[in-house]
Design a protein around this motif. Sequence first.
Motif, PDB file in Angstrom:
ATOM      1  N   THR A  76       0.832  -1.207   0.000  1.00 40.65           N
ATOM      2  CA  THR A  76       0.000   0.000   0.000  1.00 40.65           C
ATOM      3  C   THR A  76       0.868   1.260   0.000  1.00 40.65           C
ATOM      4  O   THR A  76       2.052   1.216   0.334  1.00 40.65           O
ATOM      5  N   ASN A  77       0.228   2.386  -0.320  1.00 43.42           N
ATOM      6  CA  ASN A  77       0.941   3.670  -0.303  1.00 43.42           C
ATOM      7  C   ASN A  77       1.236   4.143   1.117  1.00 43.42           C
ATOM      8  O   ASN A  77       1.915   5.146   1.316  1.00 43.42           O
ATOM      9  N   ALA A  78       0.730   3.409   2.104  1.00 44.34           N
ATOM     10  CA  ALA A  78       1.061   3.709   3.507  1.00 44.34           C
ATOM     11  C   ALA A  78       2.261   2.858   3.950  1.00 44.34           C
ATOM     12  O   ALA A  78       2.465   2.683   5.157  1.00 44.34           O
ATOM     13  N   ASN A  79       3.016   2.360   2.998  1.00 42.96           N
ATOM     14  CA  ASN A  79       4.202   1.526   3.273  1.00 42.96           C
ATOM     15  C   ASN A  79       3.875   0.287   4.110  1.00 42.96           C
ATOM     16  O   ASN A  79       4.574  -0.050   5.068  1.00 42.96           O
ATOM     17  N   GLU A  80       2.774  -0.360   3.724  1.00 44.23           N
ATOM     18  CA  GLU A  80       2.398  -1.602   4.392  1.00 44.23           C
ATOM     19  C   GLU A  80       2.451  -2.741   3.391  1.00 44.23           C
ATOM     20  O   GLU A  80       2.074  -2.565   2.233  1.00 44.23           O
ATOM     21  N   LEU A  81       2.890  -3.899   3.867  1.00 50.58           N
ATOM     22  CA  LEU A  81       2.702  -5.117   3.097  1.00 50.58           C
ATOM     23  C   LEU A  81       1.520  -5.811   3.750  1.00 50.58           C
ATOM     24  O   LEU A  81       1.616  -6.288   4.887  1.00 50.58           O
ATOM     25  N   ARG A  82       0.397  -5.778   3.027  1.00 48.71           N
ATOM     26  CA  ARG A  82      -0.847  -6.296   3.590  1.00 48.71           C
ATOM     27  C   ARG A  82      -1.128  -7.666   2.980  1.00 48.71           C
ATOM     28  O   ARG A  82      -0.979  -7.844   1.765  1.00 48.71           O
ATOM     29  N   ILE A  83      -1.498  -8.626   3.805  1.00 51.39           N
ATOM     30  CA  ILE A  83      -1.798  -9.971   3.293  1.00 51.39           C
ATOM     31  C   ILE A  83      -3.216 -10.345   3.695  1.00 51.39           C
ATOM     32  O   ILE A  83      -3.526 -10.411   4.891  1.00 51.39           O
ATOM     33  N   ASP A  84      -4.074 -10.539   2.694  1.00 44.17           N
ATOM     34  CA  ASP A  84      -5.452 -10.978   2.938  1.00 44.17           C
ATOM     35  C   ASP A  84      -5.589 -12.416   2.467  1.00 44.17           C
ATOM     36  O   ASP A  84      -5.398 -12.700   1.276  1.00 44.17           O
ATOM     37  N   TYR A  85      -5.901 -13.297   3.380  1.00 43.50           N
ATOM     38  CA  TYR A  85      -6.037 -14.723   3.063  1.00 43.50           C
ATOM     39  C   TYR A  85      -7.526 -15.084   3.098  1.00 43.50           C
ATOM     40  O   TYR A  85      -8.251 -14.603   3.982  1.00 43.50           O
ATOM     41  N   SER A  86      -7.940 -16.001   2.224  1.00 37.98           N
ATOM     42  CA  SER A  86      -9.263 -16.604   2.367  1.00 37.98           C
ATOM     43  C   SER A  86      -9.219 -18.014   1.822  1.00 37.98           C
ATOM     44  O   SER A  86      -8.359 -18.344   0.989  1.00 37.98           O
ATOM     45  N   ALA A  87     -10.116 -18.871   2.311  1.00 30.89           N
ATOM     46  CA  ALA A  87     -10.137 -20.267   1.857  1.00 30.89           C
ATOM     47  C   ALA A  87     -11.511 -20.877   2.087  1.00 30.89           C
ATOM     48  O   ALA A  87     -12.220 -20.493   3.011  1.00 30.89           O
ATOM     49  N   THR A  88     -11.846 -21.827   1.216  1.00 34.95           N
ATOM     50  CA  THR A  88     -13.079 -22.605   1.388  1.00 34.95           C
ATOM     51  C   THR A  88     -12.732 -24.078   1.201  1.00 34.95           C
ATOM     52  O   THR A  88     -11.683 -24.410   0.640  1.00 34.95           O
ATOM     53  N   THR A  89     -13.638 -24.951   1.660  1.00 30.94           N
ATOM     54  CA  THR A  89     -13.406 -26.392   1.542  1.00 30.94           C
ATOM     55  C   THR A  89     -14.708 -27.091   1.146  1.00 30.94           C
ATOM     56  O   THR A  89     -15.789 -26.520   1.325  1.00 30.94           O
TER      57      THR A  89
END
Length: 403
Positions: free
Chosen positions: A207-220
């Motif tokens: 992001t432009n806020a100098n963050e490395l953002r990780i969004d995870y999602s999963a289904t089964t």
Amino acid sequence: MNLRLYIRLRTERNRARVAHKFLCFPALAALLTCLTLTSLCEAQAAKKIQPNVSKQPFGKMDDGTQVDLYTLTNAHGVEARITNYGGIVVSLKVPDRTGKLDDVVLGYDNLDGYLKNNGPYMGALIGRYANRIAKGRFKLNGVEYRLAQNNGENHLHGGLKGFDKVFWSAQSGTRPNGASLTLTYVSKDGEEGYPGNVRVTVVYTLTNANELRIDYSATTDKTTVINLTHHSYFNLAGQGQGDILQHQMFINANRFTPTDQSSIPTGKLKNIRGTPFDFLKPAAIGARIDQDDEQLGFGHGYDHNWVLNKQGQALTLAARVREPKSGRIMEVFTTEPGIQFYTGNFLDGTITGKAGKVYNRRYGFCLEAQHFPDSPNQPGFPTVVLQPRGKYRQTTIYRFFAK
Ligand code: GLA
């Protein structure tokens, strides 16, 4: 014109001049300032870097699959390089207090390094189950599942070929707030012994806020267990620049999960007060790491799960780390209930990483947001069970700044 009239006229003219000067000068100054500011703003706007993603070949897997390296840059020139092999963060360049960029994660220069030597899981996505499952066994609905025992008698980081060693489909893009890479992987029913076809999506956003953002999602499609994390080794002085023992650490936790000798939690939650595990008041990582303490002995240093102070799944501050020389600070925010703080105790100088740097013991630390280790066998821990109609979600943010 008589003399009196002449004097009066001159006085009037002088007054008018003075008034003119005082009235016009500020107006002129304001106009000039305005013009200067406008042109400065225009110059700034022209100079402003837009978030960007580029792609280049990174090498081939053993089966010939072409792997790519994606370079994400944000509006401040911060740069993350991520590959679709294992979702590995290969490099991450962030500024120090003078604005100088340095790469703050350990890794290899090329794919071959990761294919041959990634025992330490450097920079990788970890799944299906991050951390340990005791004796590689767990039961779900009365059925026992058996997994690889790849860490002594225990199961570690998803098994022999976890998410860190698979090819992920990748889609890159830019958004007004940064550059992103979306990775997807379908883990087949029975893969590494786990039940259910599991579809996983991981979105990395710089992001432009100098963050490395990780969004995870999963289904089964079958009841299963899941616990995903990210395994970067950080050194905020720059990768390969010595050990991390002088970094000042804060962990937002009053308790941790003590373990047995094989790093399996006992099931108890222990208060950190009066122990070397107390990082509520920031302390140097190295200040107490070699104290004579049973838990530090089991982990060969810090390699434990802290129970974060939080309510439910809120995205909250988990840790803050500061490197004194560079002034770099990293904050970790997560929706997860725990965080594994691991101090690179098993790095032993046998790995030569990026730019020829040798990684000795404790040259990097990991902050792995997660559910507690061995949760499938610990009824008292928050559940890691994912049902067919449910959705697994996690957000973890690594935020960088300098002071
Ligand atoms: C995790 C574990 C450690 C170690 C590293 C990889 O953080 O908790 O014990 O296995 O991964 O070397």
